[in-house]
Design a protein around this motif. Structure first.
Motif, PDB file in Angstrom:
ATOM      1  N   THR A   1       2.676   5.138   7.427  1.00  0.00           N
ATOM      2  CA  THR A   1       1.727   4.931   6.331  1.00  0.00           C
ATOM      3  C   THR A   1       0.849   6.173   6.247  1.00  0.00           C
ATOM      4  O   THR A   1       0.076   6.459   7.158  1.00  0.00           O
TER       5      THR A   1
ATOM      6  N   GLU B   1       3.202  -0.619   9.207  1.00  0.00           N
ATOM      7  CA  GLU B   1       2.771  -1.280   7.978  1.00  0.00           C
ATOM      8  C   GLU B   1       3.665  -0.773   6.843  1.00  0.00           C
ATOM      9  O   GLU B   1       3.801   0.438   6.667  1.00  0.00           O
TER      10      GLU B   1
ATOM     11  N   GLY C   1       3.830   2.186   3.726  1.00  0.00           N
ATOM     12  CA  GLY C   1       4.349   3.546   3.760  1.00  0.00           C
ATOM     13  C   GLY C   1       5.391   3.816   2.684  1.00  0.00           C
ATOM     14  O   GLY C   1       5.552   4.967   2.245  1.00  0.00           O
TER      15      GLY C   1
ATOM     16  N   SER D   1       3.879   5.372  -0.390  1.00  0.00           N
ATOM     17  CA  SER D   1       3.517   6.793  -0.310  1.00  0.00           C
ATOM     18  C   SER D   1       4.710   7.692  -0.603  1.00  0.00           C
ATOM     19  O   SER D   1       4.548   8.906  -0.774  1.00  0.00           O
TER      20      SER D   1
ATOM     21  N   PHE E   1      -4.972   4.287   2.326  1.00  0.00           N
ATOM     22  CA  PHE E   1      -4.956   3.084   3.162  1.00  0.00           C
ATOM     23  C   PHE E   1      -6.099   3.190   4.160  1.00  0.00           C
ATOM     24  O   PHE E   1      -6.309   4.242   4.770  1.00  0.00           O
TER      25      PHE E   1
END
Length: 373
Positions: free
Chosen positions: A288, A320, A323, A326, A333
């Motif tokens: 992430t 998490e 990601g 992104s 985040f």
């Protein structure tokens, strides 16, 4: 906030596992109607995205929360304790959903002037498949966010504090399942078979060499989670075995190197031992990663509300699936402190603190003001 807290407690009481969040999704859809979004979009079966349009052209900004709960038996004696045995919101996703409901309420009272605000309730975060499936859904083309933001509550940090980290916020991880195919034999004649236990032992012992290689930028980690060899039959030497491990890295580049080295080790040892091997991956989470500009906007929002800002020197080791966002747009985040004495995430006595719902919602609204107002 009383109505939002009521929603949170209902969601806590009726948790559902990853990919099965049907009743949760229906409840969210009904709750969101009172905030009059311009459009509802169904994604990845149980995912729900709600669109708030501005009158002028501008960027599309997405805010995300998770729908799913965990296969954990809740041990708290709450009035709103989980009614589904063996399933609980022990990660606080009920609270994250409540934050987005509170954000929707704020937006309904202060509609965006330009662009679009997307409020996304995403399924299956815990398995790493939810974000990936949402983005892959054809209906996601209607959204195409320019920016995406999310948060996670962080036990052990003061309530309402904002936890940030530049670049990688949380680790990349993946589950590796290795299957080794040899040949069974009588336990009295192991020389007539090919037992995979020797190969598994060698693999485990040599993983340290991979971890200690001086080719990584940041931390990498391999955790053995399961070993299975043969059956409980004292007269038989095993001919089949399985080894499961979790690979983890702070950076995606390091994960690529770690994966390649682990696969090369496995294949080399399997070949030396006369075994056929099969490698498969599951629960794949990219790192992430925060965009620099998005991170600056998060900092500014925290400073606007005079919230304590905690800057981490290293990413969190947990993963998490945000990601995946992104990889398609600029992302931000952050962590939201949920109390210094709060039980840890994934603990059976964890319960999300309602006091921080408003803080999370206001942070998101302030972030959106940089783009949509």
């Amino acid at each position: 906030m009383k109505d939002i807290i009521k929603h949170r407690k209902h969601l806590h009481q009726h948790p559902e596992l990853s990919g099965r969040e049907y009743k949760t999704a229906d409840y969210i859809s009904n709750a969101m109607k009172s905030y009059a979004p311009d459009e509802e979009i169904k994604l990845a079966e149980t995912g729900r995205a709600f669109v708030f349009n501005g009158d002028q052209e501008g960027p599309t900004v997405l805010f995300r929360a998770e729908l799913d709960a965990l296969p954990i038996n809740e041990e708290d004696n709450l009035e709103y304790k989980s009614k589904n045995p063996g399933i609980a919101h022990s990660c606080g996703h009920d609270g994250h959903m409540a934050i987005l409901l509170a954000l929707a309420k704020l937006i309904s009272e202060k509609r965006p002037k330009k662009g679009r605000i997307i409020i996304l309730f995403q399924p299956a975060e815990e398995t790493g498949q939810g974000a990936k499936n949402v983005i892959a859904d054809k209906a996601f083309s209607k959204i195409k966010p320019d920016f995406a933001f999310s948060l996670h509550n962080i036990p052990g940090r003061p309530k309402h504090s904002i936890i940030i980290k530049d670049r990688s916020f949380a680790s990349a991880s993946k589950g590796l399942t290795l299957k080794l195919f040899g040949k069974t034999s009588h336990a009295a004649e192991p020389e007539n078979g090919i037992n995979p236990s020797v190969a598994i032992s060698k693999i485990i012992l040599q993983l340290d060499d991979i971890l200690n290689a001086s080719v990584y930028e940041k931390l990498v980690l391999i955790t053995i989670v399961n070993i299975h060899v043969g059956e409980i039959a004292f007269g038989t030497s095993a001919g089949y075995g399985e080894l499961r491990m979790t690979l983890r890295a702070f950076r995606d580049g390091d994960m690529k190197i770690l994966t390649e080295k682990t696969e090369a080790l496995i294949k080399s040892i399997a070949k030396d031992e006369g075994l056929q091997s099969d490698i498969a991956y599951s629960e794949v989470f990219p790192a992430t990663t925060n965009n620099d500009d998005c991170l600056e906007i998060i900092k500014n929002a925290a400073e606007f509300y005079n919230l304590s800002l905690i800057e981490r020197s290293e990413p969190f080791k947990w993963s998490e699936d945000f990601g995946y966002f992104s990889e398609i747009c600029h992302c931000g985040f952050f962590g939201l402190g949920s109390g210094e004495n709060q039980p840890s995430l994934h603990n059976p006595d964890y319960d999300f603190p309602d006091e921080i719902i408003e803080t999370g919602a206001k942070m998101f609204l302030k972030i959106s003001e940089n783009y949509n107002y």
